[in-house]
Enzyme design. Structure first.
Site, PDB file in Angstrom:
ATOM      1  N   GLU A 125      63.563  24.924  43.788  1.00 45.50           N
ATOM      2  CA  GLU A 125      63.869  25.093  45.214  1.00 45.50           C
ATOM      3  C   GLU A 125      64.878  26.182  45.541  1.00 45.50           C
ATOM      4  O   GLU A 125      65.366  26.257  46.674  1.00 45.50           O
ATOM      5  CB  GLU A 125      64.332  23.757  45.831  1.00 45.50           C
ATOM      6  CG  GLU A 125      63.264  22.685  45.765  1.00 45.50           C
ATOM      7  CD  GLU A 125      63.643  21.375  46.441  1.00 45.50           C
ATOM      8  OE1 GLU A 125      62.727  20.608  46.775  1.00 45.50           O
ATOM      9  OE2 GLU A 125      64.851  21.129  46.628  1.00 45.50           O
ATOM     10  N   GLU A 162      55.784  18.338  44.938  1.00 40.18           N
ATOM     11  CA  GLU A 162      56.704  17.252  45.289  1.00 40.18           C
ATOM     12  C   GLU A 162      56.292  16.654  46.623  1.00 40.18           C
ATOM     13  O   GLU A 162      56.022  17.385  47.578  1.00 40.18           O
ATOM     14  CB  GLU A 162      58.157  17.738  45.409  1.00 40.18           C
ATOM     15  CG  GLU A 162      58.920  17.899  44.123  1.00 40.18           C
ATOM     16  CD  GLU A 162      60.415  18.096  44.381  1.00 40.18           C
ATOM     17  OE1 GLU A 162      60.912  17.601  45.423  1.00 40.18           O
ATOM     18  OE2 GLU A 162      61.081  18.725  43.540  1.00 40.18           O
TER      19      GLU A 162
END
Length: 777
Positions: free
Chosen positions: A408, A505
């Site tokens: 991320e 995710e």
């Protein structure tokens, strides 16, 4: 998953060495220093025995100086441990005369983390990297506690040698498409202390493939790498390694023997697996973006599974048996992939060995997550050493199918999570490119040519590269992978989910079962509004969000018995989580073969998260220790290789068929309507025999809901739909279901009268093989 890391205290390692004379005839000797050590606090007020490998917390607990660190509020109570400095010390004798050896090394396989090492009170080194680097989630995350551990968490030894020493040994099977044959690239690094060249011979043997290869070698003084390129016998068929559900995990025993001058020899044995992996990013008809999917041995594979986090805050508790239990549970739920998340640790060797054996593909993040990292010289040197070491350690595992630079961080930078001033953004982008592209990517491409490298997750892949390695919108569903979380919208509505290329995710929280929670709590904690329940929840508004999502479709538990209400609420959060993740996962699976409004061809669904690090609410499907949540039982069905998926759109009911099989399958679809008051269907229809195409999803059934309910006075509230795929009397898929209304509005439900009989938890429901399907290995 995102959060902010922190820093830790200092550890000193003090070794007191006594020499004793002894004869020596071997070319190398090794003395293990694992076992009993002494541990002392910074001011000397506390001294105790401790084990190596281990950590300070575990030593204190084993000596009954602290309670279980996971009990109630102990993660706050024991913060002093991480805030103190600690000294590990050991007195030992070396049973040989080190002065007679050309080289003597003190080897620490892993130290956590910032330390100074002293031998006989002389400083001989410092460390600042446990892998080499901080384990970020030690400082807490929204699913875990803060336990910044300190200690010698891996093996430690003294090794002495003359002439030369084999430092590392690694290999990579490679397939030559031009001549259609397998080769094996073997790298062996030696430290040569002899001033004269060392001559010898190397023999590589793989008996099952009738392959034996011999060559002469010459090692000069210094660090030397021997590179071997072994051709596998073309007359023998090599059986490839396949992911779970797609074939066997065939491996071959290999020995590599180095016979050197002076009778010196080194032998290494390993299991060799052969497989190819490709990441395909190419234009898609009727779509503005690029595909993003993996081919294994030339076959497109839908990646289905979850995300892996450390199995415990204290790594000395993580045994091979626990790893095997958790990984076997993933396989039992029809998973074929786990993403090793970049805020945890590079797992121990046994983890990857089990994945090889079980057919679990591993998306391996490097350990960088949710932060803007420095690029000063010392830090980059540390990172380069870390990445090089880990690649060499792990690249021989077929289970690892991709390296990913970070978790991320592209999104954090470009979506401005940390409020970077616009004038400073070019500096941060330059740092990002320096770290992940000019250093980590460069090392990966040098050390490993057998698997792809992804700069970040999520990323737009090729589009991010074209935009200078960072994309303006890293969550673009037409490219790369995405992370998606939405706790406020109705999770039963599939239109809330992104029709992305790959979803690495997604998920929803639930609480663990009461039997897991009661071990670390007391009676006063057993309320959803208790201080303990609020303390254990590390995701902002998490407890509220779970109840709000549950309230959309269920009646919340209400009882005069507070404990009964608490247990039922815990259970209901698991029901909610399981149904939410089921709905979302089935949407991604049925989207694999279609493009709708330019979006689709989803080829991966990895929900967050597989396992737990402690007993608390989280996104996991396995509780701390391995107990299955309801979600994991659901996953065993929604990840089935052949699956019918039902959904509604504009008052029309649709059923898609999804196949992960390698061959077409002749099947029929049976659709049944039940009233809530009876297990017998009030209506049933079965299609004609049709072909379910291999590796595709396709529309099988379509009917307006009013027509579907046109039997026995059914209404949305009084009836439910079930459906399954079969061939004759053979069930080929799970029996799936579709709710026609919220369950809180259901009419005719009877109080369940269920008798539970013991059954091994890991026994999966078996569906008969498709009569005409075959899996080619």
């Amino acid at each position: 998953m995102s959060a902010v890391p922190a820093t830790g205290m200092c550890l000193r390692l003090l070794l007191l060495l006594a020499l004793c004379s002894a004869g020596c005839s071997a070319a190398a000797l090794s003395l293990s220093l694992r076992g009993s050590w002494r541990i002392r606090s910074g001011n000397g007020s506390l001294e105790l025995p401790g084990k190596v490998p281990g950590c300070v917390h575990s030593a204190l607990f084993q000596q009954r100086l602290i309670q279980d660190p996971y009990y109630r509020f102990n993660n706050l109570k024991y913060r002093w441990i991480a805030l103190d400095n600690w000294t590990y010390s050991k007195k030992f004798e070396i049973p040989f005369d080190i002065s007679k050896w050309q080289k003597v090394n003190l080897v620490f396989e892993g130290i956590d983390t910032v330390t100074e090492v002293l031998l006989n009170n002389v400083s001989i080194g410092k460390t600042d990297n446990m892998f080499r680097r901080y384990e970020q989630c030690s400082f807490s995350w929204d699913w875990g506690p803060s336990f910044p551990t300190q200690g010698i968490w891996k093996d430690v030894r003294i090794e002495a040698y003359d002439i030369c020493h084999l430092d590392y040994f690694t290999f990579s099977p490679m397939y030559d498409n031009n001549i259609q044959e397998w080769n094996l690239k073997i790298d062996s690094s030696f430290h040569v202390v002899s001033s004269k060249p060392v001559l010898g011979q190397v023999v590589v043997s793989i008996p099952e493939l009738q392959t034996q290869w011999t060559d002469s070698i010459e090692l000069q003084h210094g660090k030397r790498t021997v590179k071997l390129f072994v051709k596998i016998n073309k007359n023998i068929t090599v059986k490839t390694w396949w992911p779970h559900g797609h074939g066997n995990q065939t491996g071959y025993n290999m020995t590599v023997l180095f016979k050197l001058d002076g009778g010196l020899s080194f032998e290494r044995s390993a299991k060799v697996y052969f497989r190819t992996v490709e990441l395909i990013e190419e234009p898609i008809e009727k779509s503005p973006g690029l595909s993003f999917y993996f081919k294994i041995n030339g076959l497109p594979i839908f990646l289905k599974g979850s995300n892996w986090i450390p199995a415990d805050s204290f790594q000395d508790r993580v045994t091979p048996a626990l790893l095997r239990l958790l990984l076997q549970s993933a396989v039992d739920a029809n998973m074929n992939t786990l993403r090793v998340w970049g805020g945890g640790i590079y797992e121990q060797d046994e983890f990857y060995e089990f994945c090889d054996e079980l057919g679990i593909m591993v998306w391996q993040d490097f350990m960088f997550a949710c932060a803007l990292y420095p690029t000063d010289r010392d830090f980059l040197n540390s990172v380069r050493a870390e990445v090089t070491y880990q690649i060499r350690r792990l690249k021989s595992h077929p289970s690892i199918i991709t390296w990913s630079g970070n978790n991320e961080n592209e999104a954090a930078l470009m979506m401005n999570w940390y409020n970077v001033q616009p004038s400073d953004l070019p500096t941060y982008i330059n740092d990002y490119v320096t770290l992940y592209v000019k250093n980590i990517r460069k090392i990966v491409l040098t050390e490993d040519q057998t698997r792809p490298f992804i700069t970040s997750s999520p990323t737009n892949g090729a589009k991010s590269i074209a935009e200078g390695w960072v994309s303006k919108n890293p969550y673009d569903t037409n490219f790369g992978d995405v992370h998606f979380y939405d706790y406020g919208s109705d999770c039963w509505n599939w239109k809330n989910f992104p029709k992305a290329r790959f979803v690495s995710e997604y998920g929803y929280q639930s609480w663990p079962s009461f039997s897991t929670l009661e071990k670390v709590s007391s009676g006063e904690d057993w309320s959803y509004e208790s201080k303990f329940s609020l303390h254990r929840q590390h995701h902002a508004s998490g407890n509220y969000e779970m109840l709000q999502q549950a309230t959309l479709h269920f009646k919340l538990p209400r009882s005069a018995d507070q404990l009964r209400t608490f247990k039922d609420t815990l259970y209901l959060t698991q029901v909610m989580q399981a149904q939410c993740v089921k709905t979302e996962t089935e949407f991604y699976r049925r989207s694999r073969s279609e493009i709708v409004d330019g979006k689709g061809q989803t080829m991966g669904a990895l929900y967050w998260q597989l396992n737990d690090i402690w007993q608390a609410p989280s996104w996991s499907s396995l509780e701390y220790g391995g107990k299955w949540k309801m979600l994991h039982y659901f996953a065993r069905h929604f990840f089935a290789p052949l699956l019918p998926v039902g959904f509604e759109d504009e008052d029309v009911f649709f059923i898609y068929g999804v196949s992960d099989l390698h061959s077409d399958c002749m099947v029929t679809l049976t659709v049944r309507v039940h009233t809530w008051s009876s297990l017998k269907p009030v209506c049933s229809e079965t299609t004609k025999l049709f072909v379910m195409k291999a590796g595709e999803s396709a529309l099988l059934y379509k009917k307006p809901v009013p027509k579907l309910l046109n039997c026995n006075k059914c209404t949305r509230q009084s009836c439910v739909v079930t459906f399954y795929l079969s061939a004759g009397s053979q069930l080929l898929s799970p029996t799936n279901y579709h709710f026609l209304s919220s369950l809180k509005k259901a009419k005719g439900l009877h109080k369940a009268n269920i008798t539970l009989k013991d059954r091994p938890r890991n026994v999966a429901v078996q569906y008969r093989d498709c009569p005409v399907s075959s899996i080619n290995s």
